[in-house]
Write a protein that holds these residues in place. Structure first.
Motif, PDB file in Angstrom:
ATOM      1  N   ALA A 117      -8.889   4.008  -0.708  1.00  0.00           N
ATOM      2  CA  ALA A 117      -8.077   4.559   0.270  1.00  0.00           C
ATOM      3  C   ALA A 117      -8.770   4.504   1.806  1.00  0.00           C
ATOM      4  CB  ALA A 117      -7.702   5.913   0.009  1.00  0.00           C
ATOM      5  N   LYS A 118      -8.061   4.505   2.763  1.00  0.00           N
ATOM      6  CA  LYS A 118      -8.741   4.292   4.051  1.00  0.00           C
ATOM      7  C   LYS A 118      -7.747   5.585   4.966  1.00  0.00           C
ATOM      8  CE  LYS A 118     -11.009   0.171   4.708  1.00  0.00           C
ATOM      9  NZ  LYS A 118     -12.172   1.019   5.229  1.00  0.00           N
ATOM     10  N   LYS A 168      -3.161  -7.202   8.082  1.00  0.00           N
ATOM     11  CA  LYS A 168      -2.527  -8.330   8.263  1.00  0.00           C
ATOM     12  C   LYS A 168      -3.156  -9.721   7.804  1.00  0.00           C
ATOM     13  CE  LYS A 168       0.602  -6.648  11.832  1.00  0.00           C
ATOM     14  NZ  LYS A 168       0.904  -6.853  13.242  1.00  0.00           N
ATOM     15  N   LEU A 169      -4.354  -9.831   7.889  1.00  0.00           N
ATOM     16  CA  LEU A 169      -5.059 -10.978   7.556  1.00  0.00           C
ATOM     17  C   LEU A 169      -5.611 -10.890   6.132  1.00  0.00           C
ATOM     18  CD1 LEU A 169      -6.921 -11.527  11.011  1.00  0.00           C
ATOM     19  CD2 LEU A 169      -5.115 -12.795  10.005  1.00  0.00           C
ATOM     20  N   GLN A 170      -5.501  -9.644   5.671  1.00  0.00           N
ATOM     21  CA  GLN A 170      -6.151  -9.437   4.244  1.00  0.00           C
ATOM     22  C   GLN A 170      -7.496  -9.368   4.255  1.00  0.00           C
ATOM     23  OE1 GLN A 170      -4.124 -11.114   0.920  1.00  0.00           O
ATOM     24  NE2 GLN A 170      -1.995 -11.182   1.634  1.00  0.00           N
ATOM     25  N   ALA A 196      -5.277   0.176  -0.565  1.00  0.00           N
ATOM     26  CA  ALA A 196      -4.264   0.500  -1.425  1.00  0.00           C
ATOM     27  C   ALA A 196      -3.596   1.653  -0.935  1.00  0.00           C
ATOM     28  CB  ALA A 196      -4.568   0.505  -2.962  1.00  0.00           C
ATOM     29  N   HIS A 197      -4.277   2.402  -0.444  1.00  0.00           N
ATOM     30  CA  HIS A 197      -3.648   3.870   0.109  1.00  0.00           C
ATOM     31  C   HIS A 197      -4.048   3.976   1.389  1.00  0.00           C
ATOM     32  CE1 HIS A 197      -1.640   7.645  -0.283  1.00  0.00           C
ATOM     33  NE2 HIS A 197      -2.736   8.260  -0.308  1.00  0.00           N
ATOM     34  N   PHE A 239       0.961  -1.143  -0.061  1.00  0.00           N
ATOM     35  CA  PHE A 239       0.068   0.123  -0.006  1.00  0.00           C
ATOM     36  C   PHE A 239       1.013   1.139  -0.181  1.00  0.00           C
ATOM     37  CE2 PHE A 239       0.878  -1.241   4.568  1.00  0.00           C
ATOM     38  CZ  PHE A 239       1.088  -0.095   4.889  1.00  0.00           C
ATOM     39  N   THR A 240       0.395   2.418  -0.601  1.00  0.00           N
ATOM     40  CA  THR A 240       1.144   3.565  -0.333  1.00  0.00           C
ATOM     41  C   THR A 240       0.508   4.434   0.723  1.00  0.00           C
ATOM     42  OG1 THR A 240      -0.517   4.349  -2.010  1.00  0.00           O
ATOM     43  CG2 THR A 240       1.533   3.678  -2.884  1.00  0.00           C
ATOM     44  N   TYR A 241       1.305   5.335   1.255  1.00  0.00           N
ATOM     45  CA  TYR A 241       0.860   6.022   2.452  1.00  0.00           C
ATOM     46  C   TYR A 241       1.112   7.567   2.422  1.00  0.00           C
ATOM     47  CZ  TYR A 241       2.062   7.970   7.360  1.00  0.00           C
ATOM     48  OH  TYR A 241       2.326   8.807   8.476  1.00  0.00           O
ATOM     49  N   GLU A 242       0.342   8.444   2.944  1.00  0.00           N
ATOM     50  CA  GLU A 242       0.673   9.765   2.912  1.00  0.00           C
ATOM     51  C   GLU A 242       0.089  10.351   4.321  1.00  0.00           C
ATOM     52  OE1 GLU A 242      -2.116  12.880   0.994  1.00  0.00           O
ATOM     53  OE2 GLU A 242      -2.710  10.999  -0.090  1.00  0.00           O
ATOM     54  N   ARG A 243       0.917  11.282   4.842  1.00  0.00           N
ATOM     55  CA  ARG A 243       0.548  12.229   5.980  1.00  0.00           C
ATOM     56  C   ARG A 243      -0.435  13.390   5.840  1.00  0.00           C
ATOM     57  NH1 ARG A 243       4.883  14.226  10.287  1.00  0.00           N
ATOM     58  NH2 ARG A 243       4.469  16.373   9.204  1.00  0.00           N
TER      59      ARG A 243
END
Length: 316
Positions: free
Chosen positions: A25-26, A39-41, A46-47, A4-8
């Motif tokens: 996104a979440k 972790k358990l999918q 994705a973001h 996944f991608t990440y932003e702050r």
């Protein structure tokens, strides 16, 4: 865990725009439930948009009540002097949940959004309409011991796991939100979570990209307050049955897909009914599924005892 991608996000506008523009996104704050599900999918965003730096971590006096920012940690909320003195049912509920370490991390907004601990939801090898709509509900004919006795459907008999939300339901809390277009809403907590019906995958009234900003508590109701939780062990366990009483207002946990406001019990108490009869009024529609039949008499006893505990608190 899938990549996944990440932003702050450093402001509300950036946060809601980032999620509303991406269905995959979440938001993430404490992450105490979301990370486990990733972790358990079971959750596969994705973001991720980190909202921890938004200015939503204050508890403020408001119109005789309190406004609790969505990023207020559970431990801070439970320990706040105003909460302990004016809303002891909320402090008691928070301290009954999880461990000290998790309460230090978990947020007010995230607590409302945590997902069921149903065995079948957590096991991708079993049918679960909540996880995979249309696949069936494994609990209906399987292990139902921890499951709902009120408001369930043939699509889902899972329960909501929050302690905090049960107390907030009894206190007439409202959930404040903001959308990407700047629109704000105040949703009664009793309407915020949904019953399963035919779509148990829909768990709240939130719209895509909508962010919880705060929870507002009105002035505390007259009368005593109490929270009682029955669980399998004394710590770090979710409620089999819980009851929150705030004056003449009663909410139940561990018995439904959402924190259950016991309006029939409240009406019976207001008309002068004895606690046992008031409890029976709410439980007349209760239905067990074999393994959880015990919850019906257990809930009756816990309602009676918590009402007595609140009466004692009001006396002194």
């Amino acid at each position: 865990m899938r990549p996944f991608t990440y932003e702050r996000a450093d402001d509300l506008e950036t946060a809601v725009r980032a999620v509303s523009g991406r269905p995959d996104a979440k938001f993430i704050a404490g992450g105490t439930n979301l990370i486990d599900l990733m972790k358990l999918q079971i959750e596969t965003p994705a973001h991720l948009v980190d909202v921890n730096h938004l200015p939503l971590a204050r508890i403020e006096d408001a119109d005789g009540g309190l406004r609790i920012g969505a990023l207020v940690r559970n431990s801070a909320l439970a320990g706040d002097r105003r909460v302990r003195e004016k809303y002891p049912v909320l402090s008691e509920a928070l301290l009954a949940g999880a461990s000290g370490q998790l309460r230090n991390k978990a947020t007010t907004g995230g607590n409302l959004l945590q997902r069921t601990r149903c065995f079948y939801f957590y096991n991708p090898g079993t049918p679960c309409n909540k996880r995979e709509p249309g696949s069936g509900c494994g609990a209906l004919q399987g292990l139902s011991r921890i499951h709902a006795i009120l408001g369930a459907s043939q699509a889902c008999i899972a329960t909501h796991p929050s302690d905090m939300a049960v107390a907030m339901a009894a206190l007439d809390a409202q959930v404040e939100t903001v959308s990407a277009d700047g629109q704000t809403r105040a949703i009664p907590l009793t309407d915020f979570h949904t019953l399963p019906g035919e779509h148990p995958e829909v768990e709240t009234a939130l719209r895509p990209g909508e962010l919880i900003t705060a929870v507002a508590l009105p002035p505390p109701p007259a009368g005593g307050q109490a929270y009682r939780k029955v669980r399998d062990r004394a710590s770090y366990a979710f409620a089999l049955v819980s009851v929150a009483v705030a004056g003449g207002q009663v909410a139940l946990g561990g018995v439904a897909h959402k924190p259950w406001r016991a309006t029939l019990t409240e009406a019976a108490l207001a008309s002068g009914a004895a606690p046992v009869d008031a409890a029976d009024a709410e439980l007349a529609a209760a239905q067990g599924y074999g393994g959880n039949d015990y919850k019906i008499p257990l809930t009756r006893r816990v309602i009676e005892r918590t009402l007595a505990q609140a009466t004692e608190a009001a006396r002194g």
